[in-house]
Design a protein around this motif. Structure first.
Motif, mmCIF file in Angstrom:
data_model
loop_
_atom_site.group_PDB
_atom_site.id
_atom_site.type_symbol
_atom_site.label_atom_id
_atom_site.label_comp_id
_atom_site.label_asym_id
_atom_site.label_seq_id
_atom_site.Cartn_x
_atom_site.Cartn_y
_atom_site.Cartn_z
ATOM 1 N N SER A 466 0.835 -1.205 0.000
ATOM 2 C CA SER A 466 0.000 0.000 0.000
ATOM 3 C C SER A 466 0.863 1.244 0.000
ATOM 4 C CB SER A 466 -0.928 0.004 1.217
ATOM 5 O OG SER A 466 -0.177 0.060 2.408
ATOM 6 N N SER A 467 0.343 2.305 -0.593
ATOM 7 C CA SER A 467 1.019 3.603 -0.611
ATOM 8 C C SER A 467 0.169 4.598 0.146
ATOM 9 C CB SER A 467 1.234 4.082 -2.052
ATOM 10 O OG SER A 467 -0.001 4.172 -2.739
ATOM 11 N N ARG A 468 0.748 5.725 0.462
ATOM 12 C CA ARG A 468 0.025 6.702 1.278
ATOM 13 C C ARG A 468 -1.084 7.394 0.493
ATOM 14 N NH1 ARG A 468 3.756 10.908 4.026
ATOM 15 N NH2 ARG A 468 4.255 11.338 1.859
ATOM 16 N N GLN A 469 -2.031 7.926 1.236
ATOM 17 C CA GLN A 469 -3.109 8.692 0.621
ATOM 18 C C GLN A 469 -2.523 9.886 -0.118
ATOM 19 O OE1 GLN A 469 -6.052 9.864 3.443
ATOM 20 N NE2 GLN A 469 -6.985 11.333 2.083
ATOM 21 N N PHE A 470 -3.033 10.153 -1.298
ATOM 22 C CA PHE A 470 -2.424 11.142 -2.177
ATOM 23 C C PHE A 470 -2.728 12.580 -1.757
ATOM 24 C CE2 PHE A 470 -2.295 12.721 -6.845
ATOM 25 C CZ PHE A 470 -1.078 13.324 -6.617
ATOM 26 N N PHE A 471 -3.934 13.033 -2.022
ATOM 27 C CA PHE A 471 -4.207 14.459 -1.916
ATOM 28 C C PHE A 471 -4.219 14.970 -0.484
ATOM 29 C CE2 PHE A 471 -6.104 13.095 -5.936
ATOM 30 C CZ PHE A 471 -5.366 13.897 -6.782
ATOM 31 N N ARG A 472 -4.466 14.090 0.511
ATOM 32 C CA ARG A 472 -4.470 14.548 1.894
ATOM 33 C C ARG A 472 -3.062 14.610 2.473
ATOM 34 N NH1 ARG A 472 -8.982 17.301 2.949
ATOM 35 N NH2 ARG A 472 -10.863 16.052 2.834
ATOM 36 N N GLN A 473 -2.139 13.837 1.931
ATOM 37 C CA GLN A 473 -0.844 13.709 2.585
ATOM 38 C C GLN A 473 0.334 14.095 1.709
ATOM 39 O OE1 GLN A 473 -0.346 9.952 4.610
ATOM 40 N NE2 GLN A 473 -2.495 9.807 5.128
ATOM 41 N N ILE A 474 0.223 14.028 0.386
ATOM 42 C CA ILE A 474 1.329 14.349 -0.489
ATOM 43 C C ILE A 474 1.368 15.852 -0.740
ATOM 44 C CG2 ILE A 474 2.354 13.944 -2.744
ATOM 45 C CD1 ILE A 474 2.435 11.582 -0.849
ATOM 46 N N LYS A 475 2.488 16.453 -0.481
ATOM 47 C CA LYS A 475 2.608 17.895 -0.611
ATOM 48 C C LYS A 475 3.025 18.322 -2.012
ATOM 49 C CE LYS A 475 3.687 18.756 4.251
ATOM 50 N NZ LYS A 475 4.624 19.381 5.205
ATOM 51 N N SER A 476 3.715 17.430 -2.746
ATOM 52 C CA SER A 476 4.215 17.807 -4.062
ATOM 53 C C SER A 476 4.265 16.589 -4.969
ATOM 54 C CB SER A 476 5.622 18.415 -3.942
ATOM 55 O OG SER A 476 6.546 17.430 -3.499
ATOM 56 N N ILE A 477 4.334 16.850 -6.283
ATOM 57 C CA ILE A 477 4.457 15.775 -7.258
ATOM 58 C C ILE A 477 5.764 15.016 -7.050
ATOM 59 C CG2 ILE A 477 4.665 15.267 -9.714
ATOM 60 C CD1 ILE A 477 1.864 15.961 -8.872
ATOM 61 N N THR A 478 6.813 15.745 -6.696
ATOM 62 C CA THR A 478 8.109 15.100 -6.488
ATOM 63 C C THR A 478 8.062 14.086 -5.356
ATOM 64 O OG1 THR A 478 9.252 17.078 -7.290
ATOM 65 C CG2 THR A 478 10.544 15.522 -5.984
ATOM 66 N N SER A 479 7.439 14.456 -4.241
ATOM 67 C CA SER A 479 7.365 13.536 -3.106
ATOM 68 C C SER A 479 6.485 12.335 -3.423
ATOM 69 C CB SER A 479 6.849 14.267 -1.863
ATOM 70 O OG SER A 479 5.543 14.779 -2.089
ATOM 71 N N TYR A 480 5.421 12.547 -4.202
ATOM 72 C CA TYR A 480 4.563 11.418 -4.559
ATOM 73 C C TYR A 480 5.269 10.477 -5.540
ATOM 74 C CZ TYR A 480 0.552 8.681 -6.021
ATOM 75 O OH TYR A 480 -0.302 7.641 -6.293
ATOM 76 N N ALA A 481 6.029 11.037 -6.494
ATOM 77 C CA ALA A 481 6.793 10.203 -7.414
ATOM 78 C C ALA A 481 7.776 9.333 -6.648
ATOM 79 C CB ALA A 481 7.531 11.085 -8.422
ATOM 80 N N ARG A 482 8.379 9.899 -5.623
ATOM 81 C CA ARG A 482 9.305 9.126 -4.801
ATOM 82 C C ARG A 482 8.561 8.015 -4.065
ATOM 83 N NH1 ARG A 482 10.618 12.900 -1.535
ATOM 84 N NH2 ARG A 482 12.017 13.901 -3.030
#
Length: 566
Positions: A466-482
């Protein structure tokens, strides 16, 4: 007066069937009027007494387990200490059912009837929740209400402007300006008159003791209420009550300055609240050959709801369907293949799912669906959102694993196919009917598991992928790509492929965050500052500017307009 204490592990519901009861805790008391329910969590001590002369009947129901205590705590914190239970006919029928169930279960050895008791308990709290929500005031309805409505709502919040503002999710200054605009009177004077309206109504229509009336009108003591009443009306409360009814009405009409609504209210400028056109993930209910857009993000309830979404489709995926960038909220998904087959690829595992096979997995997850040779694949799926639904499904998964084989003619399959369309239609809001249907589905799934007709199949632990919730927890595209193991450029290309109308990824992320902020404004009473923080804005002023530019209205204007439409 009698004292009673609910045993640890039990939740106690009190509801007055006739008369008015006084319920006392250490340091506080509450007047339980007819048709109003009060929930006490396990271990709380309270004392009961009739608050006025005459007959007073209070029904008491005990519930065992942690979920009733959670639900009671939620209702008390969100709807106040007491709230409407139901109309008298519905309430009497519900209590008779409880009595029959208790008598029948008591006659059985070991108690029995757990399923029926669980269904009754949930429906009781759901019924009181439904009625409480119906009468819960939004700011637009409060402003449009008459003098009696103003006094009623203000009395529930201690005639305090600050407490009322917190209840409506706005600042005290905004609420004060709105009240003055509608009633052409300062908010402090308006609440003062509402306080006297409440006091006069209680004195004219009930036999309550002055102590209870003073408490209801937020006076610190009976002498303080007595002095204020005499100063205002020129006679003591006792003398007022001693007069005949016509004289009491004349005194209140002459002495009490009734607040009047403005006869020529300025028509507020229309607030543009457009349907959100933020590009959204392609869902299972979307066509396989075209991209889709949703009007608003899915509701993610932070409350005791069983909130489901779902669908039934038969198309194949023409290309691998990546789940890592499809989900905007934490969820648990249940999917059953009816005809055909598909392959679930996760962590190097390739799981072929055929007819009668149900697979469960958390979302967001780093996994991919692949259709075999693009042949038709008929399947039904349920997405479970909210803490209660996820926790309940996880308990079942602990028993039978993430992949099982079940009979296609079983009740959970029939209920899923019956309700998925409704759940999908209601996915943008909190639905009590959908919640009750979801609870019924869980009961049917439990029965199937306990019947021994569920065959566990080999599958890895999906939690590890599982990966973390996107829009509530990811601050940037870079951090989500990581997070999902992509480079930023590769993720950007993926996003543009999945959403054909998506602009640059940063713009996409900003629009989704503002769409979720709009959802919070419509469905919660959170302050603008808290919503800005949840959307990862460092400054509230920056959030207000971005929200106004996206939706054509400030956050408070948007909330007020949405409440008026409701």
């Amino acid at each position: 007066m009698r004292g009673c204490r609910c045993r640890a592990g039990f939740t106690r519901s009190l509801v007055t069937l006739c008369g008015i009861a006084r319920v006392e805790w250490p340091g506080r008391q509450f007047l339980l009027e007819t048709g109003v329910a009060l929930h006490l969590a396990g271990g709380e001590t309270a004392r009961l007494a009739a608050a006025e002369q005459g007959r007073c009947v209070v029904a008491e129901v005990l519930f065992e387990g942690g979920r009733p205590a959670e639900y009671a705590t939620y209702l008390n914190s969100n709807y106040g200490t007491g709230f409407p239970a139901a109309n008298q006919k519905e309430l009497a029928a519900c209590l008779r059912t409880f009595a029959r169930r208790a008598k029948r279960d008591g006659a059985r050895e070991g108690g029995g009837g757990k399923e029926g008791a669980a269904r009754l308990a949930f429906r009781w709290f759901l019924m009181t929740h439904r009625n409480a929500r119906k009468r819960r005031d939004n700011l637009g309805g409060f402003l449009k209400g008459g003098r009696e409505e103003l006094a009623r709502v203000a009395s529930e919040h201690g005639f305090s402007l600050a407490v009322l503002a917190q209840h409506f999710g706005c600042s005290p200054s905004h609420l004060a300006s709105q009240l003055q605009h509608v009633w052409q009177q300062p908010a402090a004077a308006l609440l003062r008159e509402a306080r006297w309206d409440c006091a006069l109504r209680l004195m004219e229509t009930t036999g309550l003791h002055l102590r209870d009336i003073a408490e209801k009108c937020s006076y610190a003591s009976v002498p303080a209420f007595h002095a204020a009443f005499k100063k205002r009306f020129g006679l003591s409360p006792g003398a007022f009550r001693a007069q005949p009814a016509p004289a009491r009405t004349a005194v209140s009409a002459m002495k009490c300055k009734r607040p009047q609504r403005s006869g020529q209210q300025a028509t507020p400028a229309p607030v543009r609240v457009p349907v959100a056109t933020t590009p959204a993930p392609v869902t299972e209910s979307a066509s396989a050959t075209s991209m889709t857009r949703i009007t608003s993000p899915a509701v993610v309830p932070e409350a005791p709801y069983y909130h489901f979404d779902g669908g039934e489709v038969d198309y194949p995926f023409k290309k691998p369907f990546r789940l890592a960038i499809q989900t905007i909220s934490n969820a648990m998904q249940w999917g059953l293949t009816l005809e055909g087959s598909g392959v679930f690829e996760v962590g190097g595992h390739h799981i072929t799912v055929g007819p009668g096979m149900a697979i469960m997995f958390p979302q967001p997850i780093n996994a991919t669906w692949v259709s075999l040779d693009e042949k038709p694949w008929h399947r039904v799926w349920i997405k479970m959102r909210g803490a209660w639904a996820i926790q309940t499904m996880e308990r079942f998964i602990e028993q039978h694993g993430w992949l099982v084989s079940i009979p296609l003619r079983s009740k959970p399959v029939a209920l899923a196919r019956k309700w998925v369309s409704f759940w999908h239609q209601e996915s943008g809001r909190l639905s009590f009917d959908g919640c009750e249907a979801a609870f019924e589905w869980f009961l049917s799934w439990r029965d199937l598991v306990e019947s021994g007709r569920v065959t566990p199949l080999a599958a890895p632990n999906m939690r590890q992928f599982s990966s973390r919730q996107f829009f509530r927890q990811i601050k940037s595209i870079t951090s989500y790509a990581r997070e999902v193991g992509y480079s930023r450029s590769h993720l950007s290309r993926k996003l543009k492929y999945q959403w054909t109308e998506t602009p640059q990824p940063g713009t996409f992320l900003r629009r989704q965050k503002l769409a979720e902020a709009a959802l919070d404004l419509r469905t919660t009473s959170l302050s603008v500052e808290e919503i800005a923080r949840r959307a990862h804005y460092a400054h509230t002023s920056t959030f207000i500017h971005a929200f106004s530019r996206e939706h054509g209205a400030s956050p408070l204007q948007y909330r007020l307009h949405a409440q008026r439409q409701q």
